[in-house]
Motif scaffolding. Structure first.
Motif, mmCIF file in Angstrom:
data_model
loop_
_atom_site.group_PDB
_atom_site.id
_atom_site.type_symbol
_atom_site.label_atom_id
_atom_site.label_comp_id
_atom_site.label_asym_id
_atom_site.label_seq_id
_atom_site.Cartn_x
_atom_site.Cartn_y
_atom_site.Cartn_z
ATOM 1 N N VAL A 156 -2.006 -9.308 -6.945
ATOM 2 C CA VAL A 156 -2.626 -8.674 -5.246
ATOM 3 C C VAL A 156 -1.599 -8.182 -4.537
ATOM 4 O O VAL A 156 -0.583 -9.003 -4.148
ATOM 5 C CB VAL A 156 -3.541 -9.548 -4.823
ATOM 6 N N ALA A 157 -1.159 -6.990 -4.055
ATOM 7 C CA ALA A 157 -0.236 -6.416 -3.287
ATOM 8 C C ALA A 157 -0.674 -6.073 -1.869
ATOM 9 O O ALA A 157 -1.605 -5.526 -1.859
ATOM 10 C CB ALA A 157 0.352 -5.248 -4.108
ATOM 11 N N TRP A 158 0.357 -6.148 -1.057
ATOM 12 C CA TRP A 158 0.243 -5.979 0.463
ATOM 13 C C TRP A 158 0.192 -4.284 0.571
ATOM 14 O O TRP A 158 1.053 -3.750 -0.233
ATOM 15 C CB TRP A 158 1.358 -6.236 1.220
ATOM 16 N N ALA A 159 -0.746 -3.621 1.172
ATOM 17 C CA ALA A 159 -0.423 -2.198 1.341
ATOM 18 C C ALA A 159 -0.773 -1.992 2.619
ATOM 19 O O ALA A 159 -2.026 -1.679 3.003
ATOM 20 C CB ALA A 159 -1.318 -1.484 0.239
ATOM 21 N N ALA A 160 -0.039 -1.329 3.586
ATOM 22 C CA ALA A 160 -0.133 -1.056 4.928
ATOM 23 C C ALA A 160 -0.888 0.202 5.075
ATOM 24 O O ALA A 160 -1.368 0.617 5.841
ATOM 25 C CB ALA A 160 1.004 -1.349 5.832
ATOM 26 N N ASP A 161 -0.419 1.305 4.099
ATOM 27 C CA ASP A 161 -1.013 2.464 4.168
ATOM 28 C C ASP A 161 -1.153 3.019 2.812
ATOM 29 O O ASP A 161 -1.148 2.378 1.846
ATOM 30 C CB ASP A 161 0.095 3.634 4.743
ATOM 31 N N ASP A 162 -1.702 4.184 2.668
ATOM 32 C CA ASP A 162 -2.182 4.802 1.455
ATOM 33 C C ASP A 162 -0.933 4.608 0.177
ATOM 34 O O ASP A 162 -1.025 4.835 -0.654
ATOM 35 C CB ASP A 162 -2.940 6.115 1.611
ATOM 36 N N ASP A 163 0.337 5.436 0.807
ATOM 37 C CA ASP A 163 1.630 5.447 0.213
ATOM 38 C C ASP A 163 1.683 4.250 -0.521
ATOM 39 O O ASP A 163 2.253 4.158 -1.555
ATOM 40 C CB ASP A 163 2.634 6.010 0.906
ATOM 41 N N ALA A 164 1.789 3.247 0.171
ATOM 42 C CA ALA A 164 2.038 1.823 -0.186
ATOM 43 C C ALA A 164 1.040 1.435 -1.434
ATOM 44 O O ALA A 164 1.208 0.638 -2.253
ATOM 45 C CB ALA A 164 2.150 0.651 0.937
ATOM 46 N N ALA A 165 -0.352 1.788 -0.925
ATOM 47 C CA ALA A 165 -1.197 1.336 -2.032
ATOM 48 C C ALA A 165 -1.004 1.921 -3.376
ATOM 49 O O ALA A 165 -1.190 1.558 -4.459
ATOM 50 C CB ALA A 165 -2.827 1.826 -1.304
ATOM 51 N N ALA A 175 -5.073 -5.471 -7.441
ATOM 52 C CA ALA A 175 -5.849 -5.378 -6.199
ATOM 53 C C ALA A 175 -4.849 -5.208 -5.005
ATOM 54 O O ALA A 175 -3.484 -5.330 -5.405
ATOM 55 C CB ALA A 175 -6.687 -6.670 -5.964
ATOM 56 N N LEU A 176 -5.457 -4.795 -3.688
ATOM 57 C CA LEU A 176 -4.734 -4.538 -2.741
ATOM 58 C C LEU A 176 -5.206 -5.572 -1.401
ATOM 59 O O LEU A 176 -6.321 -5.870 -1.404
ATOM 60 C CB LEU A 176 -4.665 -3.391 -2.282
ATOM 61 N N VAL A 177 -4.297 -5.649 -0.753
ATOM 62 C CA VAL A 177 -4.720 -6.523 0.729
ATOM 63 C C VAL A 177 -4.115 -5.407 1.795
ATOM 64 O O VAL A 177 -3.199 -4.841 1.703
ATOM 65 C CB VAL A 177 -3.999 -7.855 1.012
ATOM 66 N N ARG A 178 -5.156 -4.957 2.512
ATOM 67 C CA ARG A 178 -5.002 -4.114 3.557
ATOM 68 C C ARG A 178 -5.225 -4.685 4.938
ATOM 69 O O ARG A 178 -6.092 -5.497 5.043
ATOM 70 C CB ARG A 178 -6.106 -2.722 3.431
ATOM 71 N N PRO A 179 -4.544 -4.206 6.008
ATOM 72 C CA PRO A 179 -4.751 -4.570 7.499
ATOM 73 C C PRO A 179 -5.990 -4.363 7.879
ATOM 74 O O PRO A 179 -6.654 -3.478 7.498
ATOM 75 C CB PRO A 179 -3.555 -4.285 7.958
#
Length: 179
Positions: A156-165, A175-179
């Protein structure tokens, strides 16, 4: 007939909302997320809000809690209804046996079907690959990382924005973790 998902629905099914630090975590909108990550004290509210999957953090943020405290925190979270617990480890601990004992203590306190994840520190005395291997040995289901990591577990990766996702999913994150 297989139902088709839009890109937004597909992404939402793979995204956790991070509310573990949010002062306003009592005001989140559960719509559009696979689940929410909360401090153990917010589990009941997340369940009442209808979140599909509630994840509690244990030993967060430093991981420097005693193993028994961390294990108790995770177990209590699961008993209160959290679907899984994500555990922090001490990033200064260079002894793999000590870290493994810490992870096993939590797994013993939270037997399956409870799911466990390891919050990988950004930097630490042990590498992300070493920590991921220890988590797999201890019976964890996933690792949560801020950078790509080669792991036998779900990442599961951190993704602060759409590019990071997009980058994280392209690097193999499940999966992703979003703020």
């Amino acid at each position: 007939m297989v139902a088709e998902l839009s890109d937004a629905a597909w992404l939402a099914a793979r995204t956790y909302r991070w509310a573990a630090d949010a002062q306003a975590s009592f005001a989140w909108d559960a719509t559009g997320y696979r689940g929410i990550v909360v401090p153990p004290t917010h589990i009941a509210h997340a369940l009442r809000a209808g979140d599909e999957r509630v994840v509690a953090v244990a030993g967060y943020p430093t991981g420097r809690h005693h193993s028994l405290i961390k294990a108790s925190e995770a177990r209590l979270a699961i008993q209160q209804g959290a679907h899984e617990a994500w555990v922090s480890v001490d990033d200064t601990n260079a002894d793999p046996n000590s870290v493994l004992a810490d992870l096993i203590a939590v797994r013993e306190a939270c037997p399956r079907p409870a799911e466990l994840g390891l919050l990988l520190p950004a930097e630490g005395a042990l590498s992300a690959a070493q920590l991921a291997e220890l988590a797999a040995t201890a019976g964890y289901e996933r690792v949560i990382a801020d950078a790509p990591v080669d792991a036998a577990l779900e990442v599961v990766a951190w993704a602060a924005d759409d590019d990071a996702a997009v980058a994280a999913l392209g690097a193999g994150a499940a999966a992703l973790v979003r703020p």
